[in-house]
Motif scaffolding. Structure first.
Motif, PDB file in Angstrom:
ATOM      1  N   SER A  88       0.855  -1.186   0.000  1.00 34.64           N
ATOM      2  CA  SER A  88       0.000   0.000   0.000  1.00 34.64           C
ATOM      3  C   SER A  88       0.892   1.237   0.000  1.00 34.64           C
ATOM      4  O   SER A  88       1.777   1.366   0.849  1.00 34.64           O
ATOM      5  CB  SER A  88      -0.918   0.019   1.222  1.00 34.64           C
ATOM      6  N   ILE A  89       0.643   2.119  -0.952  1.00 37.03           N
ATOM      7  CA  ILE A  89       1.459   3.319  -1.118  1.00 37.03           C
ATOM      8  C   ILE A  89       0.555   4.541  -1.048  1.00 37.03           C
ATOM      9  O   ILE A  89      -0.453   4.612  -1.773  1.00 37.03           O
ATOM     10  CB  ILE A  89       2.201   3.300  -2.474  1.00 37.03           C
ATOM     11  N   THR A  90       0.895   5.483  -0.179  1.00 38.65           N
ATOM     12  CA  THR A  90       0.194   6.759  -0.125  1.00 38.65           C
ATOM     13  C   THR A  90       1.189   7.866  -0.442  1.00 38.65           C
ATOM     14  O   THR A  90       2.348   7.598  -0.767  1.00 38.65           O
ATOM     15  CB  THR A  90      -0.438   6.990   1.257  1.00 38.65           C
ATOM     16  N   GLU A  91       0.732   9.090  -0.333  1.00 38.67           N
ATOM     17  CA  GLU A  91       1.621  10.222  -0.616  1.00 38.67           C
ATOM     18  C   GLU A  91       2.800  10.280   0.338  1.00 38.67           C
ATOM     19  O   GLU A  91       3.869  10.804  -0.002  1.00 38.67           O
ATOM     20  CB  GLU A  91       0.825  11.520  -0.531  1.00 38.67           C
ATOM     21  N   ASP A  92       2.633   9.734   1.537  1.00 36.70           N
ATOM     22  CA  ASP A  92       3.663   9.895   2.554  1.00 36.70           C
ATOM     23  C   ASP A  92       4.281   8.599   3.050  1.00 36.70           C
ATOM     24  O   ASP A  92       5.342   8.619   3.658  1.00 36.70           O
ATOM     25  CB  ASP A  92       3.079  10.636   3.767  1.00 36.70           C
ATOM     26  N   GLN A  93       3.631   7.474   2.789  1.00 39.66           N
ATOM     27  CA  GLN A  93       4.076   6.250   3.442  1.00 39.66           C
ATOM     28  C   GLN A  93       3.850   5.031   2.562  1.00 39.66           C
ATOM     29  O   GLN A  93       2.934   4.993   1.739  1.00 39.66           O
ATOM     30  CB  GLN A  93       3.296   6.075   4.754  1.00 39.66           C
ATOM     31  N   VAL A  94       4.716   4.044   2.761  1.00 38.84           N
ATOM     32  CA  VAL A  94       4.564   2.748   2.115  1.00 38.84           C
ATOM     33  C   VAL A  94       4.422   1.687   3.205  1.00 38.84           C
ATOM     34  O   VAL A  94       5.182   1.667   4.168  1.00 38.84           O
ATOM     35  CB  VAL A  94       5.771   2.411   1.215  1.00 38.84           C
ATOM     36  N   GLU A  95       3.435   0.827   3.031  1.00 40.63           N
ATOM     37  CA  GLU A  95       3.207  -0.263   3.991  1.00 40.63           C
ATOM     38  C   GLU A  95       3.197  -1.585   3.234  1.00 40.63           C
ATOM     39  O   GLU A  95       2.557  -1.702   2.198  1.00 40.63           O
ATOM     40  CB  GLU A  95       1.883  -0.052   4.719  1.00 40.63           C
ATOM     41  N   ILE A  96       3.907  -2.553   3.781  1.00 36.70           N
ATOM     42  CA  ILE A  96       3.949  -3.900   3.189  1.00 36.70           C
ATOM     43  C   ILE A  96       3.533  -4.898   4.257  1.00 36.70           C
ATOM     44  O   ILE A  96       4.090  -4.901   5.362  1.00 36.70           O
ATOM     45  CB  ILE A  96       5.349  -4.245   2.667  1.00 36.70           C
ATOM     46  N   LYS A  97       2.560  -5.732   3.928  1.00 35.52           N
ATOM     47  CA  LYS A  97       2.096  -6.764   4.849  1.00 35.52           C
ATOM     48  C   LYS A  97       2.233  -8.131   4.196  1.00 35.52           C
ATOM     49  O   LYS A  97       2.123  -8.269   2.979  1.00 35.52           O
ATOM     50  CB  LYS A  97       0.626  -6.547   5.222  1.00 35.52           C
ATOM     51  N   THR A  98       2.459  -9.148   5.036  1.00 31.55           N
ATOM     52  CA  THR A  98       2.461 -10.524   4.550  1.00 31.55           C
ATOM     53  C   THR A  98       1.848 -11.408   5.607  1.00 31.55           C
ATOM     54  O   THR A  98       1.982 -11.146   6.809  1.00 31.55           O
ATOM     55  CB  THR A  98       3.887 -11.004   4.217  1.00 31.55           C
ATOM     56  N   ASP A  99       1.163 -12.446   5.163  1.00 34.94           N
ATOM     57  CA  ASP A  99       0.578 -13.399   6.104  1.00 34.94           C
ATOM     58  C   ASP A  99       1.494 -14.591   6.335  1.00 34.94           C
ATOM     59  O   ASP A  99       1.124 -15.554   7.009  1.00 34.94           O
ATOM     60  CB  ASP A  99      -0.788 -13.868   5.617  1.00 34.94           C
ATOM     61  N   GLN A 100       2.712 -14.521   5.787  1.00 34.21           N
ATOM     62  CA  GLN A 100       3.681 -15.603   5.936  1.00 34.21           C
ATOM     63  C   GLN A 100       4.544 -15.372   7.182  1.00 34.21           C
ATOM     64  O   GLN A 100       4.807 -14.234   7.580  1.00 34.21           O
ATOM     65  CB  GLN A 100       4.578 -15.688   4.715  1.00 34.21           C
ATOM     66  N   ASP A 101       4.991 -16.473   7.785  1.00 34.30           N
ATOM     67  CA  ASP A 101       5.867 -16.355   8.952  1.00 34.30           C
ATOM     68  C   ASP A 101       7.315 -16.108   8.557  1.00 34.30           C
ATOM     69  O   ASP A 101       8.110 -15.591   9.353  1.00 34.30           O
ATOM     70  CB  ASP A 101       5.795 -17.641   9.788  1.00 34.30           C
ATOM     71  N   ALA A 102       7.651 -16.464   7.334  1.00 38.51           N
ATOM     72  CA  ALA A 102       9.040 -16.339   6.892  1.00 38.51           C
ATOM     73  C   ALA A 102       9.450 -14.877   6.788  1.00 38.51           C
ATOM     74  O   ALA A 102       8.637 -13.994   6.503  1.00 38.51           O
ATOM     75  CB  ALA A 102       9.219 -17.023   5.544  1.00 38.51           C
TER      76      ALA A 102
END
Length: 780
Positions: free
Chosen positions: A742-756
């Motif tokens: 997810s990318i906004t004007e000010d921030q990038v967020e990365i999520k994963t449902d993996q444990d690795a």
């Protein structure tokens, strides 16, 4: 005229587009862009009533046939099931007579449903409301559903409705089927059996009609008709003012190449299965069948869920349009089948697969659904037989992939003759099948790209290494020794820029061949220690010991064009010495190819004019081999000389513009890519949609604006969103883990449902995380 706003259904905003006026002289546009399909088959969206200039196409993937020895194999146009002839008070219904109000034809991308509605006033002054619906099931790949509804508004009418299965079809005149067998069971079920003339593929088509008047089931006695290559049911009745007639038509389509039908190769079993499938569909009914189809599409949209918050709502619609068509054209059900350059939406390019798949479409699947990417590469693995045959026929070793391919083992199927030469009046020869050879290394590149991003070792062991080794062997045998320069060269080719034929040392071709050779050497040396048993098995069939020595010798001495004092790399040996002309009139063209109204291809061959990205494509695929300032210098030189007459071009230029931090230009080129099919030009898509461009639209967003790249086996992220976008989010697979970015004007967020732990490179800095990662956007 297309409207991109949901006119009567706000929930379909950014999910649909609508034709608001029917133009009988420009039917191809909506027939293509509103086409339906499920990867197994594709149905062009011709209107139910027939018009001169309309094109009725139904293609079943992988059923190629060759009309005769002087033509090439193509997907045969199967029997038409969508035409409905309506006679009202004895006069044939047509939008070219009477008058029309409230006209709307809409493709609902969310539910993959085509609808059309309007009020028609006859020449006698009678008003009738019409509603048409149609879908090609994503739940049952063999099912087509249609619904026709009409209501006389002012006074009663006498109606005759005729519908059936019409095999009086062809591919622009080429008839691919024997006459076949026609039968009507129980005065209700229509069955057509046909066999292709050369490939001997059996087609079995079944159809039925059901009727309701004011919601009550109606038994209307049909008049049954069977004639040459056609059968239909005709129904006659009187409708009073305010009465509503609803007809539902269900169709089942099967062929002897169906992998999901046991005994499909036995005609009697196939015809029994197909008829039983139709009766089962009848029991379920249209509404339930459509709901199953809608749920299947809901799962697809959940899987490929994109969000774009833009000042222009068209941007998200365009991306959804691209993903929709990528779904309806891709044969995820069968690895023996590829993706046509026009998908399954039209006769253009005869259903053949090009490098479009590996370079422009495959990345979407690599990062969105890797198992489909693997299937598409397995199609190329199955094509090794045809590639090896082409190499032998041309005096080379190894695997020389066809420029155009149909059934994987067919080998080269590119037509020999094309459009008219404006000077001589003769047909021009299509040289691509003979000398456009970069596709061989493009496929090797795609194997590498998939492996690096997915980590699918099983695929490499079973398919990938063999493909890379044998394509390298081809290049080693293809190179020519230049005594004067003491180097190996590649003469007499066509690069990606097809306006330059018979050139020597096309930079893209040379560099990609070098990449192919080096890659084979790398994997050969790796397998020596990691899996000598596999290497020994491949050695026995590919003679790798001798081949590897030749790869090394040729790679070390292969000529790779270098930049001149200005930093410009010559597209080929003579490009920079050719004539420069003013391209302004052609850069602003509304129709592709207007250049050839003034010049022949031979004349264009002597000018600094490029059809599409050529050397710039090299800077995208092998980007870490070239300095940023070198890429920019070449971009500034070649872009003004590029007409973008290929739909493959805008996306590459857009991504490079993002790399150069030119966000305004990157967005402008992205929009031009989206408008190839969805734009205002009435005839841009007559022969079918542009499948490579649709993959390119996704790449503009993910590789360009989000800055996603795979470099040296690492995932890189360098977002540069357009200034008009506030938010972008999308799914992405990386080495077995599914990420949501997810990318906004000010921030990038990365999520994963993996444990690795996930490792990646953000703005050039290596990092690792588990679960979730956030970081600040760097603004330019």
């Amino acid at each position: 005229m297309l409207n991109y706003h949901a006119i009567n259904n706000p929930e379909l905003t950014q999910w649909s587009f609508t034709e608001t006026k029917f133009n009988p002289l420009a039917q191809g546009k909506c027939e293509s862009v509103m086409s339906l399909g499920n990867g197994y088959m594709g149905l062009r969206s011709a209107t139910e009533e027939a018009y001169i200039g309309g094109t009725r196409n139904l293609f079943v993937n992988g059923t190629f046939n060759r009309f005769d020895d002087l033509e090439v194999t193509e997907l045969p146009n199967a029997a038409d099931v969508t035409q409905v002839e309506l006679l009202i008070d004895g006069q044939r219904f047509s939008l070219e007579t009477g008058s029309v109000t409230d006209y709307e034809r809409t493709l609902n991308l969310r539910d993959a449903e085509l609808t059309r509605s309007f009020v028609w006033r006859s020449d006698q002054g009678k008003r009738i409301r019409f509603e048409f619906k149609r879908f090609v099931s994503m739940h049952d790949l063999h099912l087509i559903g249609m619904k026709v509804q009409l209501t006389p508004l002012d006074e009663g009418i006498t109606l005759r409705l005729a519908s059936g299965i019409n095999a009086q079809m062809s591919n622009s005149g080429s008839q691919h089927f024997h006459e076949g067998e026609k039968r009507i069971f129980d005065k209700k079920y229509l069955q057509l059996i046909q066999t292709t003339t050369e490939s001997k593929v059996d087609f079995v088509m079944n159809a039925l009609h059901s009727f309701w008047i004011d919601g009550v089931s109606a038994e209307i006695k049909p008049q049954m008709e069977i004639e040459r290559r056609k059968m239909e049911m005709a129904y006659s009745l009187d409708l009073q003012a305010g009465q509503t007639l609803k007809m539902q038509k269900l169709i089942q389509v099967h062929t002897s190449r169906d992998a999901d039908v046991e005994g499909a190769g036995e005609l009697e079993k196939l015809r029994a299965h197909s008829l039983q499938a139709l009766k089962k569909a009848e029991e379920a009914g249209y509404d339930q069948l459509f709901e199953q189809h809608r749920q299947a599409w809901a799962s697809i949209w959940e899987k490929y869920h994109f969000e774009i918050e833009s000042e222009d709502s068209f941007d998200l619609l365009a991306l959804r349009f691209a993903i929709y068509h990528l779904m309806v054209m891709t044969p995820v059900h069968d690895r023996r089948m590829g993706i046509g350059a026009k998908g399954l939406s039209g006769e253009g390019y005869k259903g053949h697969s090009f490098w479009d798949t590996e370079i422009f479409i495959l990345p979407f699947f690599i990062y969105s659904e890797p198992k489909v990417a693997r299937t598409l590469l397995e199609y190329r693995y199955l094509g090794l037989e045809g590639a090896r045959r082409k190499a032998r026929e041309n005096g080379f070793k190894g695997a020389m992939y066809p420029w155009e391919v149909a059934w994987p083992s067919d080998g080269e199927v590119t037509p020999v003759w094309g459009a008219v030469d404006i000077v001589t009046g003769k047909q021009t020869k299509i040289w691509s099948g003979f000398i456009e050879q970069h596709i061989t290394s493009d496929i090797a590149y795609a194997v590498w790209h998939y492996y690096q991003s997915s980590g699918d070792q099983q695929f490499m062991d079973e398919c990938g290494y063999e493909m890379i080794f044998d394509t390298a062997t081809f290049w080693a045998s293809r190179l020519e020794w230049d005594e004067e320069g003491s180097r190996y060269v590649i003469n007499e080719v066509i690069g990606p820029d097809e306006y330059k034929e018979h050139v020597d040392n096309n930079a893209f071709t040379n560099y990609m061949a070098h990449f192919n050779l080096q890659l084979a050497l790398e994997y050969y040396n790796e397998l020596k220690t990691r899996n000598p048993e596999l290497l020994s098995r491949l050695e026995s069939s590919l003679n790798l010991d001798q081949a590897s020595r030749e790869w090394q010798e040729k790679a070390d001495a292969l000529y790779l064009p270098k930049p001149d004092e200005r930093g410009i790399i010559a597209q080929d040996d003579t490009y920079l010495q050719k004539q420069i002309i003013d391209l302004a009139p052609y850069k602003s063209q509304t129709k592709v190819g207007t250049l050839f109204q003034d010049y022949s291809l031979d004349q264009v061959n002597e000018m600094q004019i490029s059809k599409q990205a050529d050397i710039l494509m090299l800077f995208y695929l092998l980007e870490n081999r070239f300095a940023p300032e070198l890429k920019r210098a070449n971009y500034d030189y070649y872009e003004p000389k590029t007409l973008h007459d290929s739909s493959l071009s805008f996306s590459t230029h857009s991504i490079l513009a993002s790399d150069f931090d030119d966000k305004k230009l990157a967005y402008q080129l992205f929009r031009r890519a989206t408008e190839i099919d969805l734009g205002p030009h009435e005839h841009s898509s007559d022969a079918g949609i542009h499948s490579a461009s649709l993959g390119g639209i996704w790449q503009c967003v993910v590789m360009g604006f989000a800055g996603v790249r795979m470099l040296n086996g690492e995932l890189h992220l360098h977002p540069k969103m357009p200034d008009t976008w506030k938010r972008l989010s999308f799914p992405l697979y990386w080495k077995g883990s599914k990420l949501k970015i997810s990318i906004t004007e000010d921030q990038v967020e990365i999520k994963t449902d993996q444990d690795a732990e996930i490792e990646l490179v953000i703005y050039g800095k290596k990092t690792a995380f588990t679960g979730q990662l956030q970081f600040e956007m760097i603004h330019i």
